[in-house]
Design a protein around this motif. Structure first.
Motif, PDB file in Angstrom:
ATOM      1  N   UNK A 125       0.835  -1.209   0.000  1.00  0.00           N
ATOM      2  CA  UNK A 125       0.000   0.000   0.000  1.00  0.00           C
ATOM      3  C   UNK A 125       0.869   1.259   0.000  1.00  0.00           C
ATOM      4  N   UNK A 126       1.904   1.245   0.793  1.00  0.00           N
ATOM      5  CA  UNK A 126       2.800   2.403   0.874  1.00  0.00           C
ATOM      6  C   UNK A 126       3.476   2.644  -0.469  1.00  0.00           C
ATOM      7  N   UNK A 127       3.904   1.567  -1.138  1.00  0.00           N
ATOM      8  CA  UNK A 127       4.555   1.714  -2.442  1.00  0.00           C
ATOM      9  C   UNK A 127       3.595   2.281  -3.485  1.00  0.00           C
ATOM     10  N   UNK A 128       2.323   1.880  -3.417  1.00  0.00           N
ATOM     11  CA  UNK A 128       1.328   2.435  -4.353  1.00  0.00           C
ATOM     12  C   UNK A 128       1.179   3.934  -4.154  1.00  0.00           C
ATOM     13  N   UNK A 129       1.117   4.359  -2.909  1.00  0.00           N
ATOM     14  CA  UNK A 129       0.926   5.775  -2.594  1.00  0.00           C
ATOM     15  C   UNK A 129       2.221   6.586  -2.727  1.00  0.00           C
ATOM     16  N   UNK A 130       3.370   5.918  -2.651  1.00  0.00           N
ATOM     17  CA  UNK A 130       4.683   6.584  -2.669  1.00  0.00           C
ATOM     18  C   UNK A 130       5.632   5.813  -3.584  1.00  0.00           C
ATOM     19  N   UNK A 132       8.689   4.495  -5.689  1.00  0.00           N
ATOM     20  CA  UNK A 132      10.124   4.607  -5.400  1.00  0.00           C
ATOM     21  C   UNK A 132      10.731   5.761  -6.198  1.00  0.00           C
ATOM     22  N   UNK A 133      11.504   6.572  -5.522  1.00  0.00           N
ATOM     23  CA  UNK A 133      12.237   7.682  -6.133  1.00  0.00           C
ATOM     24  C   UNK A 133      13.722   7.356  -6.001  1.00  0.00           C
ATOM     25  N   UNK A 134      14.372   7.095  -7.121  1.00  0.00           N
ATOM     26  CA  UNK A 134      15.765   6.644  -7.075  1.00  0.00           C
ATOM     27  C   UNK A 134      16.618   7.294  -8.154  1.00  0.00           C
ATOM     28  N   UNK A 135      16.427   8.584  -8.364  1.00  0.00           N
ATOM     29  CA  UNK A 135      17.213   9.290  -9.373  1.00  0.00           C
ATOM     30  C   UNK A 135      18.622   9.617  -8.923  1.00  0.00           C
ATOM     31  N   UNK A 136      18.856   9.551  -7.621  1.00  0.00           N
ATOM     32  CA  UNK A 136      20.184   9.819  -7.057  1.00  0.00           C
ATOM     33  C   UNK A 136      20.226   9.238  -5.644  1.00  0.00           C
ATOM     34  N   UNK A 137      21.398   9.269  -5.070  1.00  0.00           N
ATOM     35  CA  UNK A 137      21.538   8.790  -3.693  1.00  0.00           C
ATOM     36  C   UNK A 137      20.674   9.633  -2.761  1.00  0.00           C
ATOM     37  N   UNK A 138      20.736  10.956  -2.924  1.00  0.00           N
ATOM     38  CA  UNK A 138      19.973  11.842  -2.041  1.00  0.00           C
ATOM     39  C   UNK A 138      18.470  11.608  -2.193  1.00  0.00           C
ATOM     40  N   UNK A 139      18.023  11.474  -3.429  1.00  0.00           N
ATOM     41  CA  UNK A 139      16.592  11.271  -3.653  1.00  0.00           C
ATOM     42  C   UNK A 139      16.125   9.950  -3.065  1.00  0.00           C
ATOM     43  N   UNK A 141      17.584   8.152  -0.626  1.00  0.00           N
ATOM     44  CA  UNK A 141      17.672   8.200   0.838  1.00  0.00           C
ATOM     45  C   UNK A 141      16.503   8.962   1.435  1.00  0.00           C
ATOM     46  N   UNK A 142      16.128  10.091   0.816  1.00  0.00           N
ATOM     47  CA  UNK A 142      15.011  10.879   1.313  1.00  0.00           C
ATOM     48  C   UNK A 142      13.693  10.134   1.136  1.00  0.00           C
ATOM     49  N   UNK A 143      13.530   9.470  -0.006  1.00  0.00           N
ATOM     50  CA  UNK A 143      12.307   8.684  -0.236  1.00  0.00           C
ATOM     51  C   UNK A 143      12.188   7.592   0.827  1.00  0.00           C
ATOM     52  N   UNK A 144      13.289   6.873   1.061  1.00  0.00           N
ATOM     53  CA  UNK A 144      13.260   5.779   2.028  1.00  0.00           C
ATOM     54  C   UNK A 144      12.974   6.308   3.432  1.00  0.00           C
ATOM     55  N   UNK A 145      13.555   7.433   3.794  1.00  0.00           N
ATOM     56  CA  UNK A 145      13.284   8.025   5.106  1.00  0.00           C
ATOM     57  C   UNK A 145      11.802   8.372   5.220  1.00  0.00           C
ATOM     58  N   UNK A 146      11.243   8.961   4.180  1.00  0.00           N
ATOM     59  CA  UNK A 146       9.819   9.299   4.186  1.00  0.00           C
ATOM     60  C   UNK A 146       8.969   8.040   4.377  1.00  0.00           C
ATOM     61  N   UNK A 147       9.283   6.996   3.620  1.00  0.00           N
ATOM     62  CA  UNK A 147       8.525   5.740   3.697  1.00  0.00           C
ATOM     63  C   UNK A 147       8.676   5.108   5.082  1.00  0.00           C
ATOM     64  N   UNK A 160      11.601  10.101  12.141  1.00  0.00           N
ATOM     65  CA  UNK A 160      12.995  10.517  12.067  1.00  0.00           C
ATOM     66  C   UNK A 160      13.084  11.767  11.202  1.00  0.00           C
ATOM     67  N   UNK A 161      13.851  12.775  11.602  1.00  0.00           N
ATOM     68  CA  UNK A 161      13.999  13.976  10.773  1.00  0.00           C
ATOM     69  C   UNK A 161      14.836  13.657   9.528  1.00  0.00           C
ATOM     70  N   UNK A 162      14.197  13.661   8.387  1.00  0.00           N
ATOM     71  CA  UNK A 162      14.865  13.223   7.151  1.00  0.00           C
ATOM     72  C   UNK A 162      16.024  14.119   6.732  1.00  0.00           C
ATOM     73  N   UNK A 163      16.078  15.345   7.245  1.00  0.00           N
ATOM     74  CA  UNK A 163      17.230  16.198   6.931  1.00  0.00           C
ATOM     75  C   UNK A 163      18.506  15.677   7.611  1.00  0.00           C
ATOM     76  N   UNK A 164      18.366  14.711   8.509  1.00  0.00           N
ATOM     77  CA  UNK A 164      19.525  14.126   9.201  1.00  0.00           C
ATOM     78  C   UNK A 164      19.829  12.707   8.730  1.00  0.00           C
ATOM     79  N   UNK A 165      19.211  12.284   7.627  1.00  0.00           N
ATOM     80  CA  UNK A 165      19.356  10.892   7.191  1.00  0.00           C
ATOM     81  C   UNK A 165      20.810  10.543   6.861  1.00  0.00           C
ATOM     82  N   UNK A 166      21.547  11.442   6.222  1.00  0.00           N
ATOM     83  CA  UNK A 166      22.944  11.121   5.889  1.00  0.00           C
ATOM     84  C   UNK A 166      23.837  11.109   7.117  1.00  0.00           C
ATOM     85  N   UNK A 167      23.489  11.883   8.140  1.00  0.00           N
ATOM     86  CA  UNK A 167      24.262  11.842   9.384  1.00  0.00           C
ATOM     87  C   UNK A 167      24.064  10.496  10.074  1.00  0.00           C
ATOM     88  N   UNK A 168      22.867   9.944   9.990  1.00  0.00           N
ATOM     89  CA  UNK A 168      22.572   8.652  10.628  1.00  0.00           C
ATOM     90  C   UNK A 168      22.983   7.479   9.760  1.00  0.00           C
TER      91      UNK A 168
END
Length: 191
Positions: A125-130, A132-139, A141-147, A160-168
């Protein structure tokens, strides 16, 4: 007759776990000073079969015998998110078309084969609504954090604050870019 597909998955998971455990033991070797005892890292995969993991008599081995208990749904979830966020952190900044297809297919496969039916159905269900966004590492990582946060909210957990995903979940610390995916340094798929 061929073996049960679930047995094949179990064997593959056990093999992967042994491989990861071996590499972790190289990253975190037992201390040479015998006055300080460090506990071994936890097993990454715990089987209900006592014979599923090799037994070691070496006291410093990370494969010391543990009580064999089934993995909980929560432990499986944490391990899966760790794997997915690590893949996202290692995803190339400029992925090939194949890498984009692979990561999208990985998510679809997880939604079909995940060993918790309720979780797998929710992920579909989540994949249908969201998508996969995989145009780059940043995109990616942000998509996965959102999901991941969508799942966390549904479970009543903190997000989790997605602006900190690369720090984690930053890139693995591998010498000479040894952790890079194939195809990340050029168009001819050379490492």
């Amino acid at each position: 007759m061929s073996e049960n597909p679930l047995e094949a998955i179990l064997k593959a998971t056990e093999s992967l776990s042994r491989c990861v455990q071996t590499h972790l033991s190289r990253l975190f070797p037992a201390p040479q000073d015998h006055h300080h005892h460090r506990s071994s890292p936890p097993l990454l995969f715990v089987s209900s079969k006592p014979s599923a993991l090799p037994q070691s008599t070496d006291a410093t081995s990370p494969m010391k015998e543990k009580s064999a208990i089934p993995l909980t749904k929560e432990e499986l979830g944490r391990a899966t998110w760790t794997l997915l966020h690590t893949i996202a952190a290692q995803f190339p900044d400029h992925p090939t078309r194949q890498q984009k297809r692979d990561v999208k297919e990985l998510m679809v496969i997880l939604s079909r084969l995940y060993p918790c039916k309720e979780c797998a159905d929710h992920f579909k269900e989540i994949l249908k609504a969201n998508p996969v966004q995989a145009g780059s590492q940043a995109e990616f990582s942000q998509w996965l954090c959102h999901v991941h946060n969508v799942v966390n909210r549904s479970l009543g957990k903190l997000t989790f604050p997605c602006n900190r995903v690369n720090a984690r979940w930053g890139k693995l610390d591998c010498k000479d870019r040894a952790c890079d995916l194939q195809g990340t340094t050029g168009f001819n798929n050379q490492p």
